[in-house]
Design a protein around this motif. Structure first.
Motif, PDB file in Angstrom:
ATOM      1  N   LYS A 155      33.792  45.625  33.666  1.00  0.00           N
ATOM      2  CA  LYS A 155      34.642  46.616  34.325  1.00  0.00           C
ATOM      3  C   LYS A 155      34.207  48.011  33.923  1.00  0.00           C
ATOM      4  CE  LYS A 155      38.003  43.733  35.803  1.00  0.00           C
ATOM      5  NZ  LYS A 155      38.202  43.470  37.211  1.00  0.00           N
ATOM      6  N   TYR A 162      36.613  49.469  38.447  1.00  0.00           N
ATOM      7  CA  TYR A 162      35.574  48.860  39.281  1.00  0.00           C
ATOM      8  C   TYR A 162      34.993  47.628  38.595  1.00  0.00           C
ATOM      9  CZ  TYR A 162      35.764  53.550  41.226  1.00  0.00           C
ATOM     10  OH  TYR A 162      36.198  54.725  41.777  1.00  0.00           O
ATOM     11  N   ASP A 163      34.772  46.579  39.374  1.00  0.00           N
ATOM     12  CA  ASP A 163      33.976  45.447  38.912  1.00  0.00           C
ATOM     13  C   ASP A 163      32.521  45.879  38.972  1.00  0.00           C
ATOM     14  OD1 ASP A 163      36.180  43.715  38.598  1.00  0.00           O
ATOM     15  OD2 ASP A 163      36.141  43.223  40.727  1.00  0.00           O
ATOM     16  N   GLY A 217      27.893  43.911  49.501  1.00  0.00           N
ATOM     17  CA  GLY A 217      29.201  44.356  49.019  1.00  0.00           C
ATOM     18  C   GLY A 217      29.525  43.808  47.646  1.00  0.00           C
ATOM     19  N   ARG A 218      30.736  43.328  47.496  1.00  0.00           N
ATOM     20  CA  ARG A 218      31.230  42.847  46.197  1.00  0.00           C
ATOM     21  C   ARG A 218      30.534  41.572  45.717  1.00  0.00           C
ATOM     22  NH1 ARG A 218      35.203  45.123  43.972  1.00  0.00           N
ATOM     23  NH2 ARG A 218      36.141  43.267  43.074  1.00  0.00           N
ATOM     24  N   HIS A 250      27.624  41.219  45.015  1.00  0.00           N
ATOM     25  CA  HIS A 250      26.605  41.566  44.018  1.00  0.00           C
ATOM     26  C   HIS A 250      27.118  41.380  42.593  1.00  0.00           C
ATOM     27  CE1 HIS A 250      27.526  45.464  42.013  1.00  0.00           C
ATOM     28  NE2 HIS A 250      28.422  45.513  42.983  1.00  0.00           N
ATOM     29  N   THR A 251      28.446  41.382  42.405  1.00  0.00           N
ATOM     30  CA  THR A 251      28.998  41.250  41.044  1.00  0.00           C
ATOM     31  C   THR A 251      29.011  39.800  40.548  1.00  0.00           C
ATOM     32  OG1 THR A 251      31.296  41.114  41.822  1.00  0.00           O
ATOM     33  CG2 THR A 251      30.429  43.317  41.293  1.00  0.00           C
ATOM     34  N   VAL A 285      27.652  49.132  41.305  1.00  0.00           N
ATOM     35  CA  VAL A 285      28.900  48.976  42.054  1.00  0.00           C
ATOM     36  C   VAL A 285      28.542  48.900  43.537  1.00  0.00           C
ATOM     37  CG1 VAL A 285      30.325  50.174  40.328  1.00  0.00           C
ATOM     38  CG2 VAL A 285      29.228  51.498  42.154  1.00  0.00           C
ATOM     39  N   THR A 286      29.514  48.671  44.400  1.00  0.00           N
ATOM     40  CA  THR A 286      29.236  48.666  45.835  1.00  0.00           C
ATOM     41  C   THR A 286      28.925  50.093  46.296  1.00  0.00           C
ATOM     42  OG1 THR A 286      31.495  49.070  46.577  1.00  0.00           O
ATOM     43  CG2 THR A 286      30.871  46.752  46.185  1.00  0.00           C
ATOM     44  N   GLU A 298      32.124  52.085  46.672  1.00  0.00           N
ATOM     45  CA  GLU A 298      32.604  52.497  45.353  1.00  0.00           C
ATOM     46  C   GLU A 298      31.761  53.636  44.790  1.00  0.00           C
ATOM     47  OE1 GLU A 298      34.507  48.239  43.871  1.00  0.00           O
ATOM     48  OE2 GLU A 298      32.369  48.629  43.555  1.00  0.00           O
TER      49      GLU A 298
END
Length: 162
Positions: A30, A43-44, A121-122, A124-125, A136-137, A140
């Protein structure tokens, strides 16, 4: 949401809305934008693939640094959407690497996804995939860019709870 052009920096938020520090918790994956003791945004993140092996020691070790740094410049033409440079290596990092006989590496950034990869998008996490950066995206990154002035302190912790 409107499509974000690659590398197009957003307008800066009003000073009273901007973060005055950033904290990263590697164990929780985070990143927090803070104003005083108040968390403005969370943010993740994805980090270096060897993020859990401690502080970055040298170029190519795939670790994300730990310690206190600053956002010292920004790149609106980054290969990863937009990017904010973290002041790693500092003098301590450089001295430790020199004493051990290797380069400390550098170019550690907070950045969006590589240009052309924004559709992930997300997702990637799900993996830690960077060379040591904090990812981050793209949406973001647009927000972070607007809320984080150059000179903002960033502390990267092995573990941290707001």
């Amino acid at each position: 949401m409107a499509r974000i052009a690659s590398g197009t920096p957003p307008a800066y938020a009003a000073a009273e809305q901007q973060a005055d520090s950033i904290a990263v918790s590697k164990s929780d994956r985070k990143m927090y934008l803070l104003r005083g003791d108040t968390v403005l945004k969370t943010y993740d993140i994805a980090m270096g693939s060897a993020w859990d092996q401690g502080h970055k020691q040298r170029e190519g070790d795939m670790r994300t640094p730990e310690g206190s740094y600053v956002i010292d410049w920004r790149n609106p033409s980054s290969i990863a959407h937009l990017s904010l440079h973290i002041s790693y290596p500092d003098t301590t990092d450089s001295a430790a690497a020199a004493q051990a006989g290797y380069s400390p590496g550098g170019n550690i950034m907070i950045h969006g996804l590589p240009n052309g990869w924004g559709a992930f998008g997300r997702l990637h996490t799900l993996l830690n995939w960077t060379d040591g950066c904090i990812a981050v995206t793209n949406a973001e990154m647009q927000e972070i860019w607007s809320l984080t002035p150059t000179g903002t302190p960033i502390t990267i912790h092995a573990s941290w709870v707001p």
